[in-house]
Write an enzyme that holds these catalytic residues in place. Structure first.
Site, PDB file in Angstrom:
ATOM      1  N   GLY A 239       2.003  46.516 -49.142  1.00  0.00           N
ATOM      2  CA  GLY A 239       1.310  45.834 -48.044  1.00  0.00           C
ATOM      3  C   GLY A 239      -0.096  45.469 -48.452  1.00  0.00           C
ATOM      4  O   GLY A 239      -0.413  45.367 -49.646  1.00  0.00           O
ATOM      5  N   SER A 241      -4.212  45.521 -49.046  1.00  0.00           N
ATOM      6  CA  SER A 241      -5.115  46.497 -49.664  1.00  0.00           C
ATOM      7  C   SER A 241      -5.766  47.362 -48.587  1.00  0.00           C
ATOM      8  O   SER A 241      -6.040  48.546 -48.810  1.00  0.00           O
ATOM      9  CB  SER A 241      -6.187  45.777 -50.492  1.00  0.00           C
ATOM     10  OG  SER A 241      -5.563  45.065 -51.533  1.00  0.00           O
ATOM     11  N   GLY A 244      -3.399  50.067 -47.886  1.00  0.00           N
ATOM     12  CA  GLY A 244      -3.309  50.980 -49.024  1.00  0.00           C
ATOM     13  C   GLY A 244      -4.496  51.929 -49.105  1.00  0.00           C
ATOM     14  O   GLY A 244      -4.337  53.114 -49.428  1.00  0.00           O
ATOM     15  N   GLU A 261       1.571  49.186 -53.873  1.00  0.00           N
ATOM     16  CA  GLU A 261       1.785  47.785 -54.272  1.00  0.00           C
ATOM     17  C   GLU A 261       1.079  46.939 -53.225  1.00  0.00           C
ATOM     18  O   GLU A 261       1.639  46.658 -52.170  1.00  0.00           O
ATOM     19  CB  GLU A 261       3.285  47.465 -54.285  1.00  0.00           C
ATOM     20  CG  GLU A 261       4.092  48.246 -55.288  1.00  0.00           C
ATOM     21  CD  GLU A 261       3.886  47.758 -56.715  1.00  0.00           C
ATOM     22  OE1 GLU A 261       3.228  46.734 -56.937  1.00  0.00           O
ATOM     23  OE2 GLU A 261       4.389  48.440 -57.627  1.00  0.00           O
ATOM     24  N   CYS A 295       2.996  38.208 -52.614  1.00  0.00           N
ATOM     25  CA  CYS A 295       1.852  38.925 -53.187  1.00  0.00           C
ATOM     26  C   CYS A 295       1.432  38.248 -54.493  1.00  0.00           C
ATOM     27  O   CYS A 295       0.284  38.317 -54.891  1.00  0.00           O
ATOM     28  CB  CYS A 295       2.209  40.382 -53.421  1.00  0.00           C
ATOM     29  SG  CYS A 295       3.762  40.589 -54.293  1.00  0.00           S
TER      30      CYS A 295
HETATM   31  P1  NAD Z   1       0.479  45.194 -43.865  1.00  0.00           P
HETATM   32  O1  NAD Z   1      -0.465  45.956 -44.701  1.00  0.00           O
HETATM   33  O2  NAD Z   1      -0.016  44.652 -42.578  1.00  0.00           O
HETATM   34  O3  NAD Z   1       1.777  46.076 -43.512  1.00  0.00           O
HETATM   35  C1  NAD Z   1       2.620  46.579 -44.509  1.00  0.00           C
HETATM   36  C2  NAD Z   1       3.352  47.798 -44.001  1.00  0.00           C
HETATM   37  O4  NAD Z   1       2.435  48.886 -43.854  1.00  0.00           O
HETATM   38  C3  NAD Z   1       4.002  47.622 -42.621  1.00  0.00           C
HETATM   39  O5  NAD Z   1       5.240  48.282 -42.638  1.00  0.00           O
HETATM   40  C4  NAD Z   1       3.017  48.308 -41.683  1.00  0.00           C
HETATM   41  O6  NAD Z   1       3.594  48.772 -40.492  1.00  0.00           O
HETATM   42  C5  NAD Z   1       2.524  49.449 -42.538  1.00  0.00           C
HETATM   43  N1  NAD Z   1       1.172  49.968 -42.249  1.00  0.00           N
HETATM   44  C6  NAD Z   1       0.072  49.255 -41.896  1.00  0.00           C
HETATM   45  N2  NAD Z   1      -1.004  50.070 -41.828  1.00  0.00           N
HETATM   46  C7  NAD Z   1      -0.579  51.311 -42.165  1.00  0.00           C
HETATM   47  C8  NAD Z   1      -1.216  52.584 -42.308  1.00  0.00           C
HETATM   48  N3  NAD Z   1      -2.525  52.726 -42.093  1.00  0.00           N
HETATM   49  N4  NAD Z   1      -0.482  53.644 -42.677  1.00  0.00           N
HETATM   50  C9  NAD Z   1       0.844  53.519 -42.933  1.00  0.00           C
HETATM   51  N5  NAD Z   1       1.505  52.341 -42.818  1.00  0.00           N
HETATM   52  C10 NAD Z   1       0.806  51.250 -42.435  1.00  0.00           C
HETATM   53  O7  NAD Z   1       1.052  43.996 -44.795  1.00  0.00           O
HETATM   54  P2  NAD Z   1       1.971  42.768 -44.402  1.00  0.00           P
HETATM   55  O8  NAD Z   1       1.180  41.779 -43.620  1.00  0.00           O
HETATM   56  O9  NAD Z   1       3.280  43.227 -43.868  1.00  0.00           O
HETATM   57  O10 NAD Z   1       2.295  42.158 -45.865  1.00  0.00           O
HETATM   58  C11 NAD Z   1       1.433  41.335 -46.563  1.00  0.00           C
HETATM   59  C12 NAD Z   1       0.632  42.109 -47.600  1.00  0.00           C
HETATM   60  O11 NAD Z   1       1.502  42.828 -48.465  1.00  0.00           O
HETATM   61  C13 NAD Z   1      -0.152  41.186 -48.516  1.00  0.00           C
HETATM   62  O12 NAD Z   1      -1.417  41.741 -48.743  1.00  0.00           O
HETATM   63  C14 NAD Z   1       0.676  41.162 -49.789  1.00  0.00           C
HETATM   64  O13 NAD Z   1      -0.053  40.813 -50.947  1.00  0.00           O
HETATM   65  C15 NAD Z   1       1.163  42.567 -49.828  1.00  0.00           C
HETATM   66  N6  NAD Z   1       2.338  42.702 -50.675  1.00  0.00           N
HETATM   67  C16 NAD Z   1       2.184  43.289 -51.900  1.00  0.00           C
HETATM   68  C17 NAD Z   1       3.262  43.380 -52.757  1.00  0.00           C
HETATM   69  C18 NAD Z   1       3.114  43.994 -54.118  1.00  0.00           C
HETATM   70  O14 NAD Z   1       4.134  44.322 -54.713  1.00  0.00           O
HETATM   71  N7  NAD Z   1       1.922  44.170 -54.640  1.00  0.00           N
HETATM   72  C19 NAD Z   1       4.529  42.903 -52.356  1.00  0.00           C
HETATM   73  C20 NAD Z   1       4.647  42.328 -51.089  1.00  0.00           C
HETATM   74  C21 NAD Z   1       3.541  42.244 -50.258  1.00  0.00           C
END
Ligand code: NAD
Length: 508
Positions: A239, A241, A244, A261, A295
């Protein structure tokens, strides 16, 4: 629209997200999933409440107790059966991915193919979880290391790869002997339900313990519950940064393991020695594919000054040919953004670029009218900018491509590296010395560095992930499996005395 694929995947109006093994655990509340394609409510999924979460973790723990005793090649046979079910349901699942997430059907099918590929990889891996042997310094001793499963692996996934990223984690983790609990994105819960149903079918057919794969449904609050849980040995999270950084602190506070990731801000360098046709094709797919919601999407083009004007003209021409519309129509290049919040973030980024003095050579905007009623369709756009603009330093998850000019390759590499993220990068050049410099330790600082291909479209055989604010994790191929296991060093004395290491004597 014909929605036969929903029936094929047994997706109903009310679905149970919290399926542990073969049972359903119905919660009191539900979340709904609407398609960004046409705004239609596809279905609802019951939310996992604290009580059901607890039951699922207990089920996963007991499944792990049994599963870790299965010989790894036998575990591989469950993955093989799942891979076959994916082949049988590729079309239906690809359609669901496209309809729920909004990516083109080609990319939806590609995502399922990636799942099939990681299944094949994991089956092979089930006979290759090798450890090393070492020579002991002591007489009549033998040393070796072996790899054991961790326990429960928590998988948190993003909306943009609603099925493939789970499989990169789960297939490898399961073949390694772990049980998995998956919290999918709250924006694509039905894709998770469909995968879980197919996985359970494979597990049941081979008599595997029910809860080696569980799903839980909810938003970041549920993600936080999973993250803070001491019983989750590894949290693998994909998800933003921002997510993360918060998650890593919670897991570190309990000295757990995390595999991150996160976001990217990927650049392609187009050298003076580039094949321009390759450069244009790679740039357009990288920036427009998945509506800029990968991503690894190409966000910045760093172009040699000698080609700058030519590339600009070629890009304008290419963008005028992009077909935007219903992603289930195979003739479309680009579908919608995931939701209206994403559209808002896209519009805001455009406004900020303009405020900074960026110059749009292809303008953006929301597309309205018949066929675009979900309000999530936007135009891909291109702006001339400076790399140091705050907005350029950030990842905007939308089809906005930034153009930056360079004079020397050293400067281009510096620009490419000068962002907080470090996921993917590429150079288009016919000149070997440039390619080698780009790949050297003084070159790209990203986890992925490509030559003469774009920044997006990784294969499962390589380790996938990135540096800096991308989080440092590696998933999928190569030796990424080691992240899902614990290493144990074993020393065996088959002699008749007890020599101590380092020649220490301790006689009494
Ligand atoms: P997001 O960070 O909003 O959510 C991702 C996941 O994390 C969701 O399931 C969400 O419910 C959960 N989440 C959010 N905050 C959390 C927390 N504090 N604790 C635990 N879980 C939490 O991301 P998104 O909008 O769904 O996806 C887009 C992002 O993901 C972009 O930044 C993209 O670059 C990244 N991404 C990275 C990769 C990689 O392999 N590097 C792959 C796909 C997407």
């Amino acid at each position: 629209m014909d929605k036969e694929f929903l029936q094929t995947l047994q997706i109903d109006q009310h679905n149970h997200g919290s399926i542990a093994g073969f049972d359903t655990m119905v919660g009191d509340e539900e979340i709904s999933s609407s398609s960004p394609v046409d705004g239609t409510l596809i279905g609802r999924v019951s939310l996992t409440d604290a009580g059901n979460y607890e039951k699922i973790v207990i089920r996963a723990q007991s499944a792990f107790e049994e599963w870790r005793r299965w010989p790894a090649p036998k575990r591989g046979s469950v993955i093989q059966a799942f891979g076959q079910l994916l082949r049988d349901h590729k079309d239906a699942l690809g359609n669901l991915v496209s309809y729920e997430m909004g990516k083109s059907i080609q990319e939806g099918l590609g995502e399922v193919q990636e799942m099939i590929d990681i299944c094949a990889f994991s089956v092979g891996l089930s006979r290759q979880l090798y450890g090393l042997t070492m020579h002991s310094e002591r007489l009549d001793h033998r040393m070796y290391e072996q790899w054991h499963p961790l326990g429960i692996v928590g998988i948190i996934s993003a909306f943009n790869f609603p099925v493939a990223v789970w499989s990169w984690n789960a297939m490898v983790a399961i073949v390694c002997g772990n049980a998995c609990i998956w919290k999918a994105s709250e924006k694509t819960p039905l894709c998770a339900v469909a995968c879980q149903k197919l996985f359970c079918q494979a597990a049941k057919a081979l008599g595997a313990p029910a809860a080696i794969s569980c799903i839980i449904t909810g938003d970041h609050k549920l993600g936080k519950m999973l993250t803070a849980d001491q019983r989750i040995s590894l949290v693998s999270a994909t998800g933003s940064s921002k997510m993360g950084k918060s998650l890593a602190q919670t897991v570190a506070a309990r000295l757990g393991r995390s595999l991150l990731e996160l976001g990217g801000n990927n650049a392609m360098i187009i050298s003076k020695h580039a094949d321009i046709d390759i450069a244009i094709r790679a740039a357009v797919f990288g920036a427009v594919g998945t509506a800029g919601q990968r991503c690894t999407s190409t966000r910045r083009l760093i172009i040699h000054q000698d080609h700058y004007d030519l590339i600009k003209e070629r890009l304008k021409m290419a963008y005028s040919q992009i077909r935007i519309g219903n992603p289930l129509d195979p003739s479309m290049h680009m579908g919608p953004l995931i939701d209206r919040d994403a559209v808002h973030a896209y519009l805001e980024a455009i406004e900020i670029v303009q405020r900074f003095g960026g110059n749009f050579i292809v303008s953006g905007g929301v597309i309205e009218g018949s066929g675009f009623q979900s309000g999530c369709y936007v135009r891909p756009c291109i702006a001339e900018v400076e790399n140091h603009y705050d907005i350029v330093q950030k990842e905007t998850f939308a089809p906005i491509l930034y153009l930056i000019k360079y004079q020397s390759l050293k400067q281009a590499i510096q620009l490419q590296n000068d962002v907080p993220q470090g996921l993917s990068s590429s150079i288009i050049t016919e000149y070997l010395k440039e390619a080698e410099l780009f790949l050297s330790a003084s070159g790209s600082d990203c986890g992925i560095a490509n030559v003469n291909i774009g920044t997006s479209g990784a294969e499962i055989g390589g380790a996938f992930g990135g540096e800096k604010e991308t989080g440092g994790g590696r998933e999928s191929g190569s030796d990424s499996w080691k992240s899902y296991m614990r290493r144990q060093t074993n020393t065996i004395n088959y002699g008749t005395t007890l020599p101590l290491s380092q020649g220490i004597t301790f006689d009494f």
